[in-house]
Design an enzyme around this catalytic site. Structure first.
Site, PDB file in Angstrom:
ATOM      1  N   SER A  37       0.898  -1.205  -0.005  1.00  0.00           N
ATOM      2  CA  SER A  37       0.093  -0.047   0.016  1.00  0.00           C
ATOM      3  C   SER A  37       1.072   1.330   0.042  1.00  0.00           C
ATOM      4  O   SER A  37       2.113   1.055  -0.008  1.00  0.00           O
ATOM      5  CB  SER A  37      -1.013  -0.030   1.337  1.00  0.00           C
ATOM      6  OG  SER A  37      -0.165   0.103   2.564  1.00  0.00           O
ATOM      7  N   ARG A  38       0.243   2.526  -0.003  1.00  0.00           N
ATOM      8  CA  ARG A  38       0.921   3.742  -0.300  1.00  0.00           C
ATOM      9  C   ARG A  38       1.506   4.408   0.897  1.00  0.00           C
ATOM     10  O   ARG A  38       2.694   4.968   1.109  1.00  0.00           O
ATOM     11  CB  ARG A  38       0.301   4.672  -0.946  1.00  0.00           C
ATOM     12  CG  ARG A  38      -0.148   4.239  -2.330  1.00  0.00           C
ATOM     13  CD  ARG A  38      -1.022   4.963  -3.013  1.00  0.00           C
ATOM     14  NE  ARG A  38      -2.467   5.143  -2.222  1.00  0.00           N
ATOM     15  CZ  ARG A  38      -3.294   5.735  -2.293  1.00  0.00           C
ATOM     16  NH1 ARG A  38      -3.277   6.704  -3.302  1.00  0.00           N
ATOM     17  NH2 ARG A  38      -4.288   5.941  -1.322  1.00  0.00           N
ATOM     18  N   VAL A  62      -0.569   0.670  -6.785  1.00  0.00           N
ATOM     19  CA  VAL A  62      -1.086  -0.392  -7.485  1.00  0.00           C
ATOM     20  C   VAL A  62      -1.007   0.190  -8.898  1.00  0.00           C
ATOM     21  O   VAL A  62      -1.106  -0.512  -9.764  1.00  0.00           O
ATOM     22  CB  VAL A  62      -2.407  -0.846  -7.547  1.00  0.00           C
ATOM     23  CG1 VAL A  62      -2.320  -1.728  -6.297  1.00  0.00           C
ATOM     24  CG2 VAL A  62      -3.480   0.091  -7.392  1.00  0.00           C
ATOM     25  N   LYS A 127     -21.925  -2.603  -5.792  1.00  0.00           N
ATOM     26  CA  LYS A 127     -21.887  -1.207  -6.771  1.00  0.00           C
ATOM     27  C   LYS A 127     -21.510  -1.251  -7.869  1.00  0.00           C
ATOM     28  O   LYS A 127     -21.862  -0.829  -8.912  1.00  0.00           O
ATOM     29  CB  LYS A 127     -21.238  -0.059  -6.111  1.00  0.00           C
ATOM     30  CG  LYS A 127     -22.040   0.434  -4.710  1.00  0.00           C
ATOM     31  CD  LYS A 127     -21.207   1.581  -3.988  1.00  0.00           C
ATOM     32  CE  LYS A 127     -22.252   1.981  -2.878  1.00  0.00           C
ATOM     33  NZ  LYS A 127     -22.305   0.981  -1.717  1.00  0.00           N
ATOM     34  N   TYR A 135     -17.532   4.853  -9.304  1.00  0.00           N
ATOM     35  CA  TYR A 135     -16.946   4.032  -8.325  1.00  0.00           C
ATOM     36  C   TYR A 135     -17.255   2.308  -8.695  1.00  0.00           C
ATOM     37  O   TYR A 135     -16.306   1.515  -9.298  1.00  0.00           O
ATOM     38  CB  TYR A 135     -17.106   3.946  -6.888  1.00  0.00           C
ATOM     39  CG  TYR A 135     -16.725   2.837  -6.011  1.00  0.00           C
ATOM     40  CD1 TYR A 135     -15.543   2.203  -5.873  1.00  0.00           C
ATOM     41  CD2 TYR A 135     -17.898   2.197  -5.213  1.00  0.00           C
ATOM     42  CE1 TYR A 135     -15.295   1.385  -5.178  1.00  0.00           C
ATOM     43  CE2 TYR A 135     -17.572   1.129  -4.483  1.00  0.00           C
ATOM     44  CZ  TYR A 135     -16.305   0.756  -4.467  1.00  0.00           C
ATOM     45  OH  TYR A 135     -15.892  -0.342  -3.591  1.00  0.00           O
ATOM     46  N   GLY A 170     -19.356  -1.291   9.652  1.00  0.00           N
ATOM     47  CA  GLY A 170     -18.165  -0.634  10.263  1.00  0.00           C
ATOM     48  C   GLY A 170     -16.906  -0.089   9.652  1.00  0.00           C
ATOM     49  O   GLY A 170     -16.140   0.313  10.137  1.00  0.00           O
ATOM     50  N   VAL A 175     -21.857   3.742   6.755  1.00  0.00           N
ATOM     51  CA  VAL A 175     -22.969   4.481   7.552  1.00  0.00           C
ATOM     52  C   VAL A 175     -22.721   4.140   8.929  1.00  0.00           C
ATOM     53  O   VAL A 175     -23.142   5.163   9.807  1.00  0.00           O
ATOM     54  CB  VAL A 175     -24.295   3.906   6.855  1.00  0.00           C
ATOM     55  CG1 VAL A 175     -24.456   2.538   7.111  1.00  0.00           C
ATOM     56  CG2 VAL A 175     -25.196   4.824   7.627  1.00  0.00           C
TER      57      VAL A 175
HETATM   58  N1  LIG Z   1     -15.772  -1.457   2.997  1.00  0.00           N
HETATM   59  C1  LIG Z   1     -16.978  -1.948   2.210  1.00  0.00           C
HETATM   60  O1  LIG Z   1     -18.052  -1.877   2.738  1.00  0.00           O
HETATM   61  C2  LIG Z   1     -16.675  -2.930   1.029  1.00  0.00           C
HETATM   62  C3  LIG Z   1     -17.937  -3.448   0.437  1.00  0.00           C
HETATM   63  C4  LIG Z   1     -17.829  -4.223  -0.877  1.00  0.00           C
HETATM   64  C5  LIG Z   1     -16.365  -4.401  -1.340  1.00  0.00           C
HETATM   65  N2  LIG Z   1     -15.348  -3.817  -0.681  1.00  0.00           N
HETATM   66  C6  LIG Z   1     -14.100  -3.753  -1.506  1.00  0.00           C
HETATM   67  O2  LIG Z   1     -13.238  -4.307  -0.539  1.00  0.00           O
HETATM   68  C7  LIG Z   1     -11.838  -3.775  -0.684  1.00  0.00           C
HETATM   69  C8  LIG Z   1     -11.116  -3.396   0.436  1.00  0.00           C
HETATM   70  O3  LIG Z   1     -11.846  -2.325   1.017  1.00  0.00           O
HETATM   71  P1  LIG Z   1     -11.577  -1.792   2.404  1.00  0.00           P
HETATM   72  O4  LIG Z   1     -12.947  -1.493   3.100  1.00  0.00           O
HETATM   73  O5  LIG Z   1     -10.621  -2.718   3.196  1.00  0.00           O
HETATM   74  O6  LIG Z   1     -11.043  -0.369   1.942  1.00  0.00           O
HETATM   75  P2  LIG Z   1     -10.179   0.819   2.889  1.00  0.00           P
HETATM   76  O7  LIG Z   1     -10.396   0.482   4.472  1.00  0.00           O
HETATM   77  O8  LIG Z   1     -10.143   2.136   2.454  1.00  0.00           O
HETATM   78  O9  LIG Z   1      -8.559   0.195   2.563  1.00  0.00           O
HETATM   79  C9  LIG Z   1      -8.003   0.389   1.214  1.00  0.00           C
HETATM   80  C10 LIG Z   1      -6.804   0.236   1.105  1.00  0.00           C
HETATM   81  O10 LIG Z   1      -6.048   0.453  -0.358  1.00  0.00           O
HETATM   82  C11 LIG Z   1      -4.962   1.093  -0.240  1.00  0.00           C
HETATM   83  N3  LIG Z   1      -4.756   1.950  -1.327  1.00  0.00           N
HETATM   84  C12 LIG Z   1      -5.656   2.867  -1.673  1.00  0.00           C
HETATM   85  N4  LIG Z   1      -5.269   3.322  -3.120  1.00  0.00           N
HETATM   86  C13 LIG Z   1      -3.966   2.548  -3.314  1.00  0.00           C
HETATM   87  C14 LIG Z   1      -3.196   2.416  -4.596  1.00  0.00           C
HETATM   88  N5  LIG Z   1      -3.260   3.328  -5.355  1.00  0.00           N
HETATM   89  N6  LIG Z   1      -2.100   1.502  -4.273  1.00  0.00           N
HETATM   90  C15 LIG Z   1      -1.906   0.813  -3.372  1.00  0.00           C
HETATM   91  N7  LIG Z   1      -2.647   0.870  -2.400  1.00  0.00           N
HETATM   92  C16 LIG Z   1      -3.780   1.704  -2.422  1.00  0.00           C
HETATM   93  C17 LIG Z   1      -4.993   1.838   1.221  1.00  0.00           C
HETATM   94  O11 LIG Z   1      -3.789   2.281   1.702  1.00  0.00           O
HETATM   95  P3  LIG Z   1      -2.875   3.728   1.338  1.00  0.00           P
HETATM   96  O12 LIG Z   1      -3.870   4.497   1.254  1.00  0.00           O
HETATM   97  O13 LIG Z   1      -1.791   3.632   2.255  1.00  0.00           O
HETATM   98  O14 LIG Z   1      -2.382   3.390  -0.038  1.00  0.00           O
HETATM   99  C18 LIG Z   1      -5.825   0.927   1.865  1.00  0.00           C
HETATM  100  O15 LIG Z   1      -4.699  -0.119   2.651  1.00  0.00           O
HETATM  101  C19 LIG Z   1     -11.861  -2.889  -1.857  1.00  0.00           C
HETATM  102  O16 LIG Z   1     -11.560  -3.187  -3.237  1.00  0.00           O
HETATM  103  C20 LIG Z   1     -13.403  -2.342  -1.862  1.00  0.00           C
HETATM  104  O17 LIG Z   1     -13.866  -1.782  -3.258  1.00  0.00           O
HETATM  105  C21 LIG Z   1     -15.377  -2.856   0.223  1.00  0.00           C
END
Ligand SMILES: NC(=O)c1ccc[n+]([C@@H]2O[C@H](COP(=O)([O-])OP(=O)(O)OC[C@H]3O[C@@H](n4cnc5c(N)ncnc54)[C@H](OP(=O)(O)O)[C@@H]3O)[C@@H](O)[C@H]2O)c1
Length: 335
Positions: A37-38, A62, A127, A135, A170, A175
């Site tokens: 990650s970044r 990425v 989504k 998105y 959460g 939300v």
């Molecule tokens: N949360 C939900 O409700 C939900 C529901 C369905 C699907 N998803 C999917 O599940 C996945 C994970 O979600 P999450 O809730 O864990 O998200 P999150 O908590 O926002 O975490 C996102 C992660 O991606 C990293 N990141 C963002 N941009 C990046 C880049 N350009 N290069 C490398 N790393 C990057 C961030 O770290 P840095 O900012 O340090 O890079 C962080 O580690 C996503 O693909 C999301 O679409 C989430």
């Protein structure tokens, strides 16, 4: 399946990534667990919590294919969780969202092929089904890239699948923490976009367990969708603050009343298993098996009826207010 293996998680410092790491360390002895990650601060904070000798922390984007290729050396499994996922931010910064969610997906695929990674699972979202916001559209494009990547594999052993699920209770920016903050600040009401709004509801642990299971089930090319309950947003607000007024503020840009995980237009591709659905690829894979009715774990699926749609508004499983209270309590305890 993960003992002695090297596993890389893009977006490993996010909500999903941390839960995934915690679960893997509790249940398996991986050789290496690589966080990619970044942000150095998020990695530094994660290192305080997760410092097992198998942990590796790689700063990288990425969008940077070269760095990804280097990071995936001798890696067996990849979970692609990195994404930009805030709907309004994506609307205002479309090219940034495209660079991370679509070009990033392409880079993950190329790096995995170049390193003969065995299996890759990319995380998707409800989504992405019939998307109405950028998105969702970028995640649909990403899903298509990962499914089609199985045809790019050629002589490489690499297989790619997708896991698609709904709202994680959460998770950052969702939300529940938003309502919690308003309640803690003493707000006199909770904003409700529309009284009819429904959402699929899943805990982080359920999401992680579903991904782990699908590494065993996958042949490559599937979009795996878990069977999970729905909630009404008004019931969530009642569960969290029974005495607070609920004030309707109107639907926001890019928001749907109900989310979809398996669209009706994909019903001819959809198989129903005991606890999940599988969307089969629309394309045929060259020199690969193209039958998904029995998965690699030996579970059998049956085609759904024509026109079937897995929609949070028509989901047969809805949670009541007391059930939401219990569910959210479990989700919080697990986090
Ligand atoms: N949360 C939900 O409700 C939900 C529901 C369905 C699907 N998803 C999917 O599940 C996945 C994970 O979600 P999450 O809730 O864990 O998200 P999150 O908590 O926002 O975490 C996102 C992660 O991606 C990293 N990141 C963002 N941009 C990046 C880049 N350009 N290069 C490398 N790393 C990057 C961030 O770290 P840095 O900012 O340090 O890079 C962080 O580690 C996503 O693909 C999301 O679409 C989430």
């Amino acid at each position: 399946m993960f003992n002695g293996k090297s596993i890389l998680i893009t977006g490993g410092t996010g909500s999903f990534g941390k839960k995934y790491v915690k679960t893997l360390l509790q249940r398996y002895q991986p050789a290496r667990l690589i966080i990619y990650s970044r942000d150095e601060l998020k990695q530094f904070e994660m290192q305080q919590e997760f410092n097992d000798p198998c942990m590796r922390y790689f700063i990288g984007d990425v969008r940077d294919g070269e760095r990804l290729t280097q990071a995936m050396q001798n890696v067996d499994f990849v979970i692609h969780a990195a994404a930009l996922k805030q709907v309004p931010a994506a609307e205002y910064n479309p090219t940034e969202c495209i660079k991370t969610n679509i070009h990033g997906a392409e880079n993950v695929i190329r790096a995995a092929l170049a390193n003969d990674v065995e299996k890759v699972i990319a995380l998707s979202t409800d989504k992405a089904a019939n998307p109405i916001n950028l998105y969702g559209a970028t995640k649909l494009a990403s899903d298509k890239l990962f499914v089609a990547a199985n045809n790019m594999a050629g002589g490489h052993p690499t297989r790619f699948s997708v896991v698609r699920y709904g709202n994680v209770v959460g998770s950052r920016g969702s939300v529940v923490p938003f309502f919690q903050k308003l309640i803690a600040q003493g707000s006199d009401h909770l904003p409700i976009t529309d009284v009819r709004m429904t959402r699929f509801w899943i805990t982080l642990q359920q999401g992680v367990d579903f991904v782990l299971k699908n590494f065993e089930r996958m042949y490559g090319g599937e979009i795996f969708v878990p069977k999970i309950p729905s909630i009404r947003i008004v019931d969530l607000a009642t569960a969290m603050a029974p005495d607070l007024e609920q004030r309707v503020i109107g639907i926001r840009p890019g928001e749907k009343l109900h989310e979809i995980m398996c669209p009706a237009d994909d019903s001819h591709l959809t198989l129903e298993f005991a606890d999940h659905y599988v969307l089969r690829p629309t394309i045929t894979f060259a020199s690969r098996q193209n039958h998904f009715e029995t998965n690699a774990s030996g579970e059998h699926g049956v085609p759904v009826a024509q026109g079937f749609e897995y929609n949070s508004g028509t989901n047969p499983v809805f949670m009541s207010v007391p059930e939401i209270i219990d569910f959210n309590r479990v989700a919080e305890a697990e986090s």
